[in-house]
Design a protein around this motif. Structure first.
Motif, PDB file in Angstrom:
ATOM      1  N   ALA A 298      51.311 -15.894  30.670  1.00  0.00           N
ATOM      2  CA  ALA A 298      52.632 -15.607  31.230  1.00  0.00           C
ATOM      3  C   ALA A 298      53.619 -15.246  30.125  1.00  0.00           C
ATOM      4  CB  ALA A 298      53.137 -16.816  32.022  1.00  0.00           C
ATOM      5  N   ASP A 299      53.623 -16.018  29.055  1.00  0.00           N
ATOM      6  CA  ASP A 299      54.535 -15.747  27.937  1.00  0.00           C
ATOM      7  C   ASP A 299      54.266 -14.373  27.331  1.00  0.00           C
ATOM      8  OD1 ASP A 299      55.617 -18.243  28.317  1.00  0.00           O
ATOM      9  OD2 ASP A 299      54.504 -19.203  26.685  1.00  0.00           O
ATOM     10  N   PHE A 300      52.965 -14.031  27.190  1.00  0.00           N
ATOM     11  CA  PHE A 300      52.612 -12.732  26.603  1.00  0.00           C
ATOM     12  C   PHE A 300      53.089 -11.585  27.489  1.00  0.00           C
ATOM     13  CE2 PHE A 300      49.961  -9.024  26.065  1.00  0.00           C
ATOM     14  CZ  PHE A 300      49.839  -8.903  24.685  1.00  0.00           C
ATOM     15  N   PHE A 301      52.826 -11.684  28.788  1.00  0.00           N
ATOM     16  CA  PHE A 301      53.160 -10.584  29.691  1.00  0.00           C
ATOM     17  C   PHE A 301      54.671 -10.410  29.853  1.00  0.00           C
ATOM     18  CE2 PHE A 301      48.835 -11.525  31.756  1.00  0.00           C
ATOM     19  CZ  PHE A 301      48.203 -10.581  30.949  1.00  0.00           C
ATOM     20  N   ILE A 302      55.403 -11.505  29.849  1.00  0.00           N
ATOM     21  CA  ILE A 302      56.865 -11.411  29.918  1.00  0.00           C
ATOM     22  C   ILE A 302      57.395 -10.760  28.641  1.00  0.00           C
ATOM     23  CG2 ILE A 302      59.004 -12.743  29.907  1.00  0.00           C
ATOM     24  CD1 ILE A 302      57.831 -12.698  32.646  1.00  0.00           C
ATOM     25  N   ALA A 304      55.810  -8.819  26.566  1.00  0.00           N
ATOM     26  CA  ALA A 304      55.365  -7.425  26.447  1.00  0.00           C
ATOM     27  C   ALA A 304      55.999  -6.520  27.497  1.00  0.00           C
ATOM     28  CB  ALA A 304      53.845  -7.349  26.560  1.00  0.00           C
ATOM     29  N   GLY A 305      56.656  -7.115  28.479  1.00  0.00           N
ATOM     30  CA  GLY A 305      57.294  -6.310  29.517  1.00  0.00           C
ATOM     31  C   GLY A 305      56.354  -5.866  30.620  1.00  0.00           C
ATOM     32  N   ASN A 306      55.136  -6.461  30.672  1.00  0.00           N
ATOM     33  CA  ASN A 306      54.191  -6.106  31.739  1.00  0.00           C
ATOM     34  C   ASN A 306      54.721  -6.552  33.103  1.00  0.00           C
ATOM     35  OD1 ASN A 306      51.942  -7.083  29.299  1.00  0.00           O
ATOM     36  ND2 ASN A 306      51.941  -4.991  30.072  1.00  0.00           N
ATOM     37  N   VAL A 307      55.434  -7.655  33.105  1.00  0.00           N
ATOM     38  CA  VAL A 307      56.090  -8.147  34.326  1.00  0.00           C
ATOM     39  C   VAL A 307      57.463  -8.673  33.934  1.00  0.00           C
ATOM     40  CG1 VAL A 307      53.956  -8.771  35.525  1.00  0.00           C
ATOM     41  CG2 VAL A 307      55.086 -10.454  34.076  1.00  0.00           C
ATOM     42  N   THR A 308      58.369  -8.705  34.871  1.00  0.00           N
ATOM     43  CA  THR A 308      59.702  -9.234  34.584  1.00  0.00           C
ATOM     44  C   THR A 308      59.837 -10.685  35.022  1.00  0.00           C
ATOM     45  OG1 THR A 308      60.482  -8.372  36.715  1.00  0.00           O
ATOM     46  CG2 THR A 308      60.783  -6.972  34.773  1.00  0.00           C
ATOM     47  N   ARG A 309      58.972 -11.077  35.975  1.00  0.00           N
ATOM     48  CA  ARG A 309      59.053 -12.443  36.486  1.00  0.00           C
ATOM     49  C   ARG A 309      57.717 -12.838  37.085  1.00  0.00           C
ATOM     50  NH1 ARG A 309      60.099 -14.599  41.438  1.00  0.00           N
ATOM     51  NH2 ARG A 309      61.116 -16.640  41.502  1.00  0.00           N
ATOM     52  N   LEU A 310      57.285 -14.052  36.787  1.00  0.00           N
ATOM     53  CA  LEU A 310      56.041 -14.570  37.354  1.00  0.00           C
ATOM     54  C   LEU A 310      56.346 -15.729  38.296  1.00  0.00           C
ATOM     55  CD1 LEU A 310      53.843 -14.567  34.132  1.00  0.00           C
ATOM     56  CD2 LEU A 310      53.324 -13.295  36.205  1.00  0.00           C
ATOM     57  N   PRO A 311      55.497 -15.937  39.308  1.00  0.00           N
ATOM     58  CA  PRO A 311      55.715 -17.074  40.210  1.00  0.00           C
ATOM     59  C   PRO A 311      55.597 -18.399  39.462  1.00  0.00           C
ATOM     60  CG  PRO A 311      54.070 -15.539  41.078  1.00  0.00           C
ATOM     61  CD  PRO A 311      54.318 -15.155  39.662  1.00  0.00           C
ATOM     62  N   ASN A 312      56.045 -19.450  40.100  1.00  0.00           N
ATOM     63  CA  ASN A 312      55.873 -20.795  39.568  1.00  0.00           C
ATOM     64  C   ASN A 312      54.378 -21.071  39.409  1.00  0.00           C
ATOM     65  OD1 ASN A 312      55.730 -23.505  39.042  1.00  0.00           O
ATOM     66  ND2 ASN A 312      56.986 -24.131  40.779  1.00  0.00           N
TER      67      ASN A 312
END
Length: 330
Positions: A298-302, A304-312
């Motif tokens: 989750a930290d990597f994807f946020i 890197a901009g792959n996602v802007t928000r992940l679910p809980n």
């Protein structure tokens, strides 16, 4: 006269009960199969054993499995609603859950302990030799995290190489055509790469706990078909148990069904996870606690901009389906 009347009533009631039983049975038969998409990677193959040996049906669920090679197509089909469930890596699950926050992973099917590799052209002897070279990976998913971890070990970053979006099945041809100089792949594409002159530069043995494969289901399947999913998990674990006890027969079943060489079903470099190992992933004191690894992705994807928000993260995993079946005996 009375006896005739009561006999008629008895016949009517009996017919009614028989019709009702038949109707209930018909409803069971008409229930649609649980559709699950898997990839041909060895960790996903216990499902095939379970299907071929009839374990899913024995556990009480009709399952329709689809095995694919191209990850992007698999996830596109899942997004289009073609499947109830999907087998994928933890990293790719994290990305997909950003779009489908109600989907849940119900079991870990394997941990890669060497089966995922970076192969390179013969002149790339060490990881530092990759500096300025083209490195193939399925960007935006677990593959990018894996190669980034590899670079980090040699004090390199993604800025030191040219990352190229390449699916694992494309790596052998891309290496041969010099479109990339190294790339992340797995069997059976690893064997093909080695035949073409590539060599292994790095493996997931050097990134313990990072690459996990899961089976996840849509939110509506979790809500509407919990018993079917529970039966699916039981059947899968029974398939794994059978395969481990009958390796030659299991390998032959897999080879025939997927039209692949038997040697690509080797357990080398992979830990196929049984019920007890699955349960450990959900224990907070486990070194491979799944929430901790998920947070890393989750930290990597946020970042890197792959996602802007992940679910809980607490809502993404559901270990309640990991219940011991009546028997895991083959």
């Amino acid at each position: 006269m009375k006896r005739s009347f009561f006999n008629s009533i008895f016949i009517i009631i009996t017919c009614g009960l028989l019709f009702a039983c038949h109707s209930v049975e018909s409803l069971k038969v008409k229930r649609p199969p649980l559709k699950v998409s898997l990839i041909s990677f060895v960790g996903h193959r216990p499902g095939l054993i379970a299907q071929e040996k009839g374990f899913f049906k024995a556990q009480g669920v009709d399952v329709e499995l689809s095995y694919v090679d191209y990850l992007q197509l698999q996830q596109a089909d899942f997004s289009a609603g073609k499947y109830d469930g999907i087998g994928l890596t933890l990293g790719d699950f994290m990305i997909l859950s950003a779009t489908y926050p109600d989907m849940q992973a119900v079991m870990v099917v394997d941990e890669s302990t060497g089966a995922d590799v970076v192969v390179a052209q013969s002149d790339i002897k060490t990881i530092p030799n990759l500096k300025g070279k083209k490195l193939g990976a399925n960007l935006g998913g677990f593959s990018e995290v894996f190669v980034t971890e590899m670079l980090k070990i040699s004090k390199l970053t993604s800025d030191d190489v040219s990352l190229v979006k390449v699916d694992g099945l494309e790596v052998p041809n891309r290496l041969q055509n010099n479109a990339i100089q190294a790339g992340h792949t797995w069997e059976p594409h690893l064997s093909e790469s080695l035949k073409l002159g590539a060599h292994i530069l790095f493996t997931s043995k050097q990134t313990p706990g990072l690459i996990l494969d899961l089976v996840a289901f849509r939110g509506e399947a979790i809500r509407d078909r919990p018993e079917d999913i529970r039966a699916f998990v039981r059947g899968w674990l029974q398939g794994l148990s059978y395969w481990e006890a009958n390796i030659p027969e299991g390998n032959e079943l897999v080879s025939k069904a997927l039209n692949m060489p038997i040697k690509t079903s080797s357990f080398e470099g992979i830990d196929l996870t049984d019920l007890a190992e699955n349960q450990k992933f959900f224990q907070s004191d486990s070194p491979n606690y799944i929430y901790k690894t998920a947070q890393k992705y989750a930290d990597f994807f946020i970042r890197a901009g792959n996602v802007t928000r992940l679910p809980n993260l607490e809502t993404l995993f559901n270990s309640s389906f990991l219940t011991p079946p009546p028997s895991l005996k083959p």
